[in-house]
Structure formats: C-alpha cells, structure tokens
Design a protein around this motif. Structure first.
Motif, PDB file in Angstrom:
ATOM      1  N   ASP A  61      12.317  23.572  22.992  1.00 22.78           N
ATOM      2  CA  ASP A  61      11.483  22.420  22.629  1.00 22.78           C
ATOM      3  C   ASP A  61      10.943  21.721  23.868  1.00 22.78           C
ATOM      4  OD1 ASP A  61      11.886  22.916  19.954  1.00 22.78           O
ATOM      5  OD2 ASP A  61      13.478  21.432  19.731  1.00 22.78           O
ATOM      6  N   ASP A  62      11.792  21.598  24.902  1.00 25.56           N
ATOM      7  CA  ASP A  62      11.351  20.967  26.147  1.00 25.56           C
ATOM      8  C   ASP A  62      10.263  21.798  26.818  1.00 25.56           C
ATOM      9  OD1 ASP A  62      13.187  18.954  25.724  1.00 25.56           O
ATOM     10  OD2 ASP A  62      14.642  19.723  27.179  1.00 25.56           O
ATOM     11  N   MET A  63      10.441  23.122  26.809  1.00 27.21           N
ATOM     12  CA  MET A  63       9.440  23.999  27.408  1.00 27.21           C
ATOM     13  C   MET A  63       8.110  23.871  26.673  1.00 27.21           C
ATOM     14  SD  MET A  63       9.277  28.143  27.826  1.00 27.21           S
ATOM     15  CE  MET A  63      10.555  28.310  29.048  1.00 27.21           C
ATOM     16  N   TYR A  66       6.508  20.561  27.563  1.00 27.93           N
ATOM     17  CA  TYR A  66       5.988  20.634  28.933  1.00 27.93           C
ATOM     18  C   TYR A  66       4.659  21.392  28.963  1.00 27.93           C
ATOM     19  CZ  TYR A  66       5.740  22.012  33.861  1.00 27.93           C
ATOM     20  OH  TYR A  66       5.323  22.230  35.157  1.00 27.93           O
ATOM     21  N   ILE A  67       4.651  22.558  28.329  1.00 32.72           N
ATOM     22  CA  ILE A  67       3.453  23.404  28.348  1.00 32.72           C
ATOM     23  C   ILE A  67       2.298  22.740  27.602  1.00 32.72           C
ATOM     24  CG2 ILE A  67       2.512  25.605  27.501  1.00 32.72           C
ATOM     25  CD1 ILE A  67       5.223  26.846  28.391  1.00 32.72           C
ATOM     26  N   MET A  68       2.588  22.143  26.463  1.00 30.20           N
ATOM     27  CA  MET A  68       1.524  21.473  25.712  1.00 30.20           C
ATOM     28  C   MET A  68       0.955  20.285  26.494  1.00 30.20           C
ATOM     29  SD  MET A  68       0.748  23.304  23.221  1.00 30.20           S
ATOM     30  CE  MET A  68      -0.533  22.158  22.690  1.00 30.20           C
ATOM     31  N   ALA A  69       1.793  19.570  27.229  1.00 31.17           N
ATOM     32  CA  ALA A  69       1.299  18.466  28.061  1.00 31.17           C
ATOM     33  C   ALA A  69       0.341  19.001  29.120  1.00 31.17           C
ATOM     34  CB  ALA A  69       2.462  17.723  28.706  1.00 31.17           C
ATOM     35  N   LEU A  79      -5.866  25.112  23.108  1.00 32.09           N
ATOM     36  CA  LEU A  79      -4.813  25.863  22.431  1.00 32.09           C
ATOM     37  C   LEU A  79      -3.999  24.952  21.534  1.00 32.09           C
ATOM     38  CD1 LEU A  79      -3.566  27.901  25.518  1.00 32.09           C
ATOM     39  CD2 LEU A  79      -4.872  28.784  23.582  1.00 32.09           C
ATOM     40  N   ALA A  80      -3.890  25.329  20.281  1.00 31.91           N
ATOM     41  CA  ALA A  80      -3.057  24.583  19.337  1.00 31.91           C
ATOM     42  C   ALA A  80      -1.588  24.868  19.626  1.00 31.91           C
ATOM     43  CB  ALA A  80      -3.396  24.991  17.903  1.00 31.91           C
ATOM     44  N   GLU A  81      -0.744  23.903  19.303  1.00 29.83           N
ATOM     45  CA  GLU A  81       0.684  24.031  19.583  1.00 29.83           C
ATOM     46  C   GLU A  81       1.305  25.238  18.900  1.00 29.83           C
ATOM     47  OE1 GLU A  81       4.678  21.398  18.925  1.00 29.83           O
ATOM     48  OE2 GLU A  81       2.911  20.356  19.691  1.00 29.83           O
ATOM     49  N   ASP A  82       0.884  25.543  17.680  1.00 22.51           N
ATOM     50  CA  ASP A  82       1.472  26.688  16.994  1.00 22.51           C
ATOM     51  C   ASP A  82       1.086  28.017  17.647  1.00 22.51           C
ATOM     52  OD1 ASP A  82      -1.093  26.175  16.035  1.00 22.51           O
ATOM     53  OD2 ASP A  82      -0.587  26.508  13.942  1.00 22.51           O
ATOM     54  N   LYS A  83      -0.102  28.085  18.228  1.00 24.72           N
ATOM     55  CA  LYS A  83      -0.511  29.294  18.953  1.00 24.72           C
ATOM     56  C   LYS A  83       0.310  29.440  20.238  1.00 24.72           C
ATOM     57  CE  LYS A  83      -4.577  31.761  20.650  1.00 24.72           C
ATOM     58  NZ  LYS A  83      -6.059  31.721  20.754  1.00 24.72           N
ATOM     59  N   ALA A  85       3.276  28.209  20.744  1.00 18.01           N
ATOM     60  CA  ALA A  85       4.640  28.549  20.318  1.00 18.01           C
ATOM     61  C   ALA A  85       4.746  30.039  19.996  1.00 18.01           C
ATOM     62  CB  ALA A  85       5.042  27.703  19.113  1.00 18.01           C
ATOM     63  N   ALA A  86       3.733  30.597  19.371  1.00 14.35           N
ATOM     64  CA  ALA A  86       3.741  32.025  19.045  1.00 14.35           C
ATOM     65  C   ALA A  86       3.722  32.870  20.321  1.00 14.35           C
ATOM     66  CB  ALA A  86       2.547  32.376  18.155  1.00 14.35           C
ATOM     67  N   ILE A  87       2.941  32.459  21.304  1.00 14.70           N
ATOM     68  CA  ILE A  87       2.908  33.169  22.587  1.00 14.70           C
ATOM     69  C   ILE A  87       4.269  33.061  23.269  1.00 14.70           C
ATOM     70  CG2 ILE A  87       1.892  33.192  24.906  1.00 14.70           C
ATOM     71  CD1 ILE A  87      -0.770  32.290  23.545  1.00 14.70           C
ATOM     72  N   LEU A  88       4.867  31.871  23.256  1.00 15.00           N
ATOM     73  CA  LEU A  88       6.189  31.689  23.856  1.00 15.00           C
ATOM     74  C   LEU A  88       7.230  32.569  23.184  1.00 15.00           C
ATOM     75  CD1 LEU A  88       6.343  27.819  24.436  1.00 15.00           C
ATOM     76  CD2 LEU A  88       6.043  29.615  26.140  1.00 15.00           C
ATOM     77  N   ASP A  89       7.175  32.652  21.870  1.00 12.19           N
ATOM     78  CA  ASP A  89       8.123  33.504  21.140  1.00 12.19           C
ATOM     79  C   ASP A  89       8.011  34.957  21.585  1.00 12.19           C
ATOM     80  OD1 ASP A  89       9.098  31.354  19.684  1.00 12.19           O
ATOM     81  OD2 ASP A  89       7.933  31.828  17.868  1.00 12.19           O
ATOM     82  N   GLN A  90       6.796  35.432  21.741  1.00 12.77           N
ATOM     83  CA  GLN A  90       6.603  36.828  22.144  1.00 12.77           C
ATOM     84  C   GLN A  90       6.927  37.040  23.615  1.00 12.77           C
ATOM     85  OE1 GLN A  90       6.339  39.401  20.169  1.00 12.77           O
ATOM     86  NE2 GLN A  90       6.469  37.900  18.519  1.00 12.77           N
ATOM     87  N   GLU A  91       6.697  36.041  24.444  1.00  9.85           N
ATOM     88  CA  GLU A  91       7.090  36.150  25.860  1.00  9.85           C
ATOM     89  C   GLU A  91       8.608  36.259  25.947  1.00  9.85           C
ATOM     90  OE1 GLU A  91       8.611  35.015  29.717  1.00  9.85           O
ATOM     91  OE2 GLU A  91       8.868  33.850  27.881  1.00  9.85           O
ATOM     92  N   TYR A  92       9.306  35.495  25.123  1.00  7.57           N
ATOM     93  CA  TYR A  92      10.764  35.558  25.086  1.00  7.57           C
ATOM     94  C   TYR A  92      11.228  36.933  24.594  1.00  7.57           C
ATOM     95  CZ  TYR A  92      15.614  34.450  24.098  1.00  7.57           C
ATOM     96  OH  TYR A  92      16.979  34.473  24.073  1.00  7.57           O
TER      97      TYR A  92
END
Length: 102
Positions: A61-63, A66-69, A79-83, A85-92
């Motif tokens: 959540d913090d990441m 940070y990224i959205m800010a 970039l919308a927050e859900d997009k 988040a989807a990129i972050l999920d796949q990077e993980y």
C-alpha cells in the motif's frame, strides 16, 4: 527482496508484464518502464536496499501510494491507480519468478 536490483533485465520484465497483464489496461512499454523506474526510486528513498543483511518487507500500500504521488506530480503519463496496481502486481510476479523477491 534481493538487494542487487542491477541484475534485473527491464526488457524481460516489461515483456512478462505485457504478456500477463489484463489486455483491458492497454499498457505500453514506456508506461511499464516508468513504473519500474518508480519502484526502484521507492526502494532507494525508503532505504529498502541499503541493509544487505536483512530481508525487507514490502509495504504494498505504501509503495502504491508513493508511486501514485509521483505519477500525479510528474504527469509523465495519465495512469489510473488500478492500472498502476495491476502493473505492480505483475512486476511482483516477475520478481517472484526470477528470484528477486522471496
């Protein structure tokens, strides 16, 4: 988290994300590279890669916050927050697959 992020092949990570992200996001290579760069900035700014003897826990959540800010401030991409988040999920997922994350 592996402390040596220099070995990450961004082109492989981007290809993995594009292959596995929901097509509705229409993510581009440049958007994904931008998010990868922000992830690295997050790790540096939070000193997560400074202590090589300890395992760091990633506060997802913090990441995302940070990224959205940064996304809102820099206005490089709209970039919308859900997009993001989807990129972050796949990077993980890529990181887990390649051993960057445990």
């Amino acid at each position: 988290m592996n402390e040596d992020l220099n070995f990450v092949d961004d082109s492989e990570c981007i290809a993995f994300i594009l292959k596995n992200i929901d097509p509705k996001w229409n993510a581009t290579d440049d958007e994904i590279q931008y998010i990868i760069d922000l992830i690295c900035e997050y790790y540096v700014d939070t000193e997560m890669i400074e202590d090589k003897d300890e395992t760091a826990e990633i506060a997802e959540d913090d990441m995302l916050t940070y990224i959205m800010a940064a996304v809102r401030k820099e206005k490089v991409f709209d970039l919308a927050e859900d997009k993001v988040a989807a990129i972050l999920d796949q990077e993980y997922a890529y990181g887990k697959k390649t051993g960057i994350y445990e």
